[in-house]
Design an enzyme around this catalytic site. Structure first.
Site, PDB file in Angstrom:
ATOM      1  N   SER A  44       1.047  -0.886  -0.614  1.00  0.00           N
ATOM      2  CA  SER A  44      -0.090   0.053   0.127  1.00  0.00           C
ATOM      3  C   SER A  44       0.900   1.299   0.220  1.00  0.00           C
ATOM      4  O   SER A  44       1.649   1.742   0.723  1.00  0.00           O
ATOM      5  CB  SER A  44      -0.950   0.197   1.439  1.00  0.00           C
ATOM      6  OG  SER A  44      -0.116   0.705   3.004  1.00  0.00           O
ATOM      7  N   VAL A  46       1.786   4.422   1.176  1.00  0.00           N
ATOM      8  CA  VAL A  46       2.298   5.221   2.388  1.00  0.00           C
ATOM      9  C   VAL A  46       2.596   3.926   2.569  1.00  0.00           C
ATOM     10  O   VAL A  46       4.080   4.260   3.174  1.00  0.00           O
ATOM     11  CB  VAL A  46       0.658   5.905   3.638  1.00  0.00           C
ATOM     12  CG1 VAL A  46       1.960   6.457   4.682  1.00  0.00           C
ATOM     13  CG2 VAL A  46       0.430   6.719   2.580  1.00  0.00           C
ATOM     14  N   CYS A  47       2.496   2.953   3.007  1.00  0.00           N
ATOM     15  CA  CYS A  47       3.269   1.850   4.016  1.00  0.00           C
ATOM     16  C   CYS A  47       4.765   2.495   3.032  1.00  0.00           C
ATOM     17  O   CYS A  47       6.065   1.643   3.402  1.00  0.00           O
ATOM     18  CB  CYS A  47       2.943   0.787   3.751  1.00  0.00           C
ATOM     19  SG  CYS A  47       1.100   0.251   4.455  1.00  0.00           S
ATOM     20  N   GLY A  48       4.331   1.966   1.700  1.00  0.00           N
ATOM     21  CA  GLY A  48       5.391   1.325   0.988  1.00  0.00           C
ATOM     22  C   GLY A  48       7.038   3.101   1.412  1.00  0.00           C
ATOM     23  O   GLY A  48       8.412   2.424   1.236  1.00  0.00           O
ATOM     24  N   MET A  51       8.408   2.321   4.400  1.00  0.00           N
ATOM     25  CA  MET A  51       9.686   1.166   5.243  1.00  0.00           C
ATOM     26  C   MET A  51      10.357   1.883   3.965  1.00  0.00           C
ATOM     27  O   MET A  51      11.469   1.598   4.218  1.00  0.00           O
ATOM     28  CB  MET A  51       8.823  -0.382   4.792  1.00  0.00           C
ATOM     29  CG  MET A  51       7.752  -0.965   4.948  1.00  0.00           C
ATOM     30  SD  MET A  51       8.547  -1.095   6.997  1.00  0.00           S
ATOM     31  CE  MET A  51       6.955   0.056   7.969  1.00  0.00           C
TER      32      MET A  51
END
Lengths: 160, 188
Positions: A44, A46-48, A51
């Site tokens: 997803s 934002v997670c990308g 991280m």
């Protein structure tokens, strides 16, 4: 929004798969700080970003001898593909079966959605939570809070 | 684009160490954390130029490096090349060249740009090979991380992170608002 386990709480131990046939437990890192970064899902947007940012900031975490562990409900195979695609240099743990069990114990699960909060924990070398934070789900919490917590941690205890 | 509730602020104040365009006593300072290989930063580059023209002497612009090395394999050396050009007095010339030639940032390209700009290209190559400017780039990066930079480009207006849009009109409005506030405050 879930209420994360607060500072001063002993961090619940766990053993989760980090890769096919490999298990990581919190106790493995006794003696050094651990950063637990719960996040909703691989892939997803934002997670990308989050991280990917942590991947770039790893040298800063290493200055405190801290180990970063990412945690989501995705399976090891999904994590493996995601980590390879993003060239991540830290373990992603699969909170997959029973689904979200570790996230729940940290107060970092969204039962209605079926995935983890975007929750951060900094755990000291004795296994005590020293800082926790839950970010709004669509907001990249960045690394500044983590670094401040690590700084406070090393300020409070004398590193070997 | 990501936002966060708390207001993030620059942990490393703008100072002598920085590359700045515009007067040191300008009422508004715009700091950009950027990456020469980042397409969004490439898009922000002409916007910042237009903003500098619009605000003139009331704006100081500062650029700091935030190379995302894992996503952008050329970003680190490009940042070091800009700093190496800075060591020869031509930081902004190289900065502009890198954003204008964002699609060609191999080491050989960087050396070629140094030659085009009339710099000592062999010296720039030596400094790239030796990583002479890597600590400075790292210092920029670290200051960004502790200031709440989550991606690029990230802008700060008078030390406070700008979480809104950085399209031309939105950014100009935010800068003019800050300028008006600064003018209204006595003793500054």
């Amino acid at each position: 929004m879930a209420t994360p386990l607060p500072a001063g709480t002993p961090a619940p131990d766990f053993a989760l798969s980090s890769a096919p046939g490999q298990t990581v437990s919190l106790a493995d890192f006794r003696g050094r700080p651990v950063i637990l970064a719960f996040y909703p899902a691989d892939w997803s947007p934002v997670c990308g970003d989050q991280m990917a940012l942590y991947n770039e900031v790893l040298p800063e975490f290493e200055r405190y001898h801290a180990q970063l562990l990412g945690v989501s409900v995705d399976s090891v195979w999904c994590h493996t593909a995601f980590a390879r695609d993003r060239k991540l240099h830290f373990p992603l743990l699969a909170d997959f079966e029973p689904k979200g069990a570790v996230s729940r114990r940290y107060g970092a699960y969204r039962p209605g959605d079926g995935f983890s909060e975007r929750a951060l924990f900094v755990i000291d070398g004795e296994g005590i939570i020293r800082w926790s934070y839950v970010s709004p789900i669509d907001v990249n919490p960045g690394a500044d809070g983590i670094l401040r917590a690590l700084e406070a941690l090393t300020g409070a205890s004398t590193p070997a | 684009m990501s936002r966060r509730a708390a207001t993030a602020a620059l942990t490393l104040p703008v100072g002598e160490r920085d590359h700045a365009q515009g007067p040191g006593d300008a009422p508004v300072t715009l700091v950009e954390y950027g990456d020469y290989e980042c397409p969004h930063c490439g898009r922000a580059y002409p916007i910042v130029k237009q903003i500098r023209q619009r605000l003139g002497r009331s704006l100081r612009f500062v650029f700091r490096n935030f190379p995302l090395r894992e996503s952008h394999p050329h970003a680190q050396h490009a940042a070091e090349a800009a700093e190496a050009a800075g060591a020869q007095g031509k930081f902004w010339e190289m900065h502009d060249r890198l954003f204008e030639r964002q699609f060609a940032l191999d080491d050989d390209d960087l050396i070629e740009y140094a030659g085009d700009l009339g710099l000592d290209a062999p010296r720039l190559r030596r400094e790239l090979d030796a990583g002479s400017h890597a600590p400075r780039v790292r210092e920029d990066f670290r200051s960004g991380v502790t200031s709440g930079v989550n991606g690029t480009p990230t802008f700060f207006i008078n030390g406070v992170r700008h979480d809104g849009s950085w399209e031309l009109e939105a950014l100009v409005a935010a800068l003019e608002r800050t300028a008006a506030e600064a003018a209204a405050r006595p003793g500054r």
